[in-house]
Design a protein around this motif. Sequence first.
Motif, PDB file in Angstrom:
ATOM      1  N   ASN A 198      39.634  61.799  19.231  1.00 48.59           N
ATOM      2  CA  ASN A 198      38.546  61.773  18.250  1.00 48.59           C
ATOM      3  C   ASN A 198      39.031  62.371  16.933  1.00 48.59           C
ATOM      4  N   THR A 199      39.403  61.516  15.986  1.00 47.85           N
ATOM      5  CA  THR A 199      39.844  62.005  14.674  1.00 47.85           C
ATOM      6  C   THR A 199      38.672  62.308  13.749  1.00 47.85           C
ATOM      7  N   ASP A 200      37.479  61.887  14.094  1.00 47.61           N
ATOM      8  CA  ASP A 200      36.309  62.201  13.264  1.00 47.61           C
ATOM      9  C   ASP A 200      36.018  63.695  13.222  1.00 47.61           C
ATOM     10  N   VAL A 240      53.012  58.235  17.950  1.00 46.34           N
ATOM     11  CA  VAL A 240      51.577  58.160  18.186  1.00 46.34           C
ATOM     12  C   VAL A 240      50.875  58.148  16.831  1.00 46.34           C
ATOM     13  N   LEU A 241      49.960  57.206  16.663  1.00 49.53           N
ATOM     14  CA  LEU A 241      49.210  57.075  15.414  1.00 49.53           C
ATOM     15  C   LEU A 241      47.796  57.594  15.633  1.00 49.53           C
ATOM     16  N   ALA A 242      47.453  58.650  14.910  1.00 50.89           N
ATOM     17  CA  ALA A 242      46.152  59.299  15.078  1.00 50.89           C
ATOM     18  C   ALA A 242      45.086  58.545  14.288  1.00 50.89           C
ATOM     19  N   LEU A 286      49.192  66.511  14.242  1.00 47.56           N
ATOM     20  CA  LEU A 286      49.520  67.550  15.226  1.00 47.56           C
ATOM     21  C   LEU A 286      48.623  67.459  16.453  1.00 47.56           C
ATOM     22  N   ALA A 287      47.357  67.080  16.253  1.00 42.24           N
ATOM     23  CA  ALA A 287      46.452  66.900  17.392  1.00 42.24           C
ATOM     24  C   ALA A 287      46.921  65.744  18.266  1.00 42.24           C
ATOM     25  N   LEU A 311      56.584  62.621  17.960  1.00 49.35           N
ATOM     26  CA  LEU A 311      56.566  61.905  16.689  1.00 49.35           C
ATOM     27  C   LEU A 311      55.156  61.360  16.463  1.00 49.35           C
ATOM     28  N   ALA A 312      54.555  61.711  15.331  1.00 50.86           N
ATOM     29  CA  ALA A 312      53.177  61.304  15.076  1.00 50.86           C
ATOM     30  C   ALA A 312      52.996  60.882  13.629  1.00 50.86           C
TER      31      ALA A 312
END
Length: 284
Positions: A40-42, A10-12, A66-67, A76-77
Amino acid sequence: MHLFQDRVAVLATMHRKEEAIAPILESEFGLKIQVPHDLNTDRFGTFTREIARSGDQLEAARKKALAAIEHTGLDLAIASEGSFAPHPAFPMLPCNCELVILIDTLNDLEVIGESVSTDTNFNHRSVVNFDQAHQFAIEVGFPEHKLVVMVNKDATDPADILKGIADFDQLREAVSIALARSTTGTIHIETDMRAMHNPTRMKAIAQATHDLAEKLKQCCPSCSTPGFTLLDVKRGLPCDWCGSPTDLVLAQIYRCQKCEFEQDELYPDGKQTAEPMYCPCCNP
């Protein structure tokens, strides 16, 4: 088979960083990259400063990854975080530092790719009219690179921050709106450093991803875990004349974060002795 072959990562991101990151990691390792569109990565910080960054650059990248793991249930991120500051050696030049982190909770692994470059259009200016804003825009590669107009550089109200300005009509309108809200007659304009609005930054993210890929290819000689990367250096390369230790690098130290196996790589610069000009005895 590589540790990541056919696994889903997963790509944050909410700023289209998959355009720079996914092709590299998918082709190198057979990974399958997924982007959660409702993450929401902001909340971990914005370049326009209305949300302060959560910790330092690495901490923010780690929290994003981690989020994403918590949000999706995957193990896996990948996440990235950029920063812009004066170059440490050349303070007059702006510098873009990019980190791309991979966290694998299944194998208790964290590997970080890095890129440091002065190839950036990061810039800002105070202006009092559209003509000055127009001149700034031309200088920073607009409209290929997008802009942000703010009532002032410390603005936090979203109504005072106009992002993603993509053409001159939008720029004229944004300048008009900001000037109308300004109490000083001066407004702030800056480059929009979000990845999808800044092709130059997107290239830097790709460079950091290539660095990550190279580190993932370096496996521990003892346990074969990926990410057998540089930990520290040993100084003391001997002087070519007198043999005294100098401050130049004698060896690079690599360590496995899984089994803690260490290995020294002697003479990483290809030289077994140092020129006398670097010797504290021959050139005190």
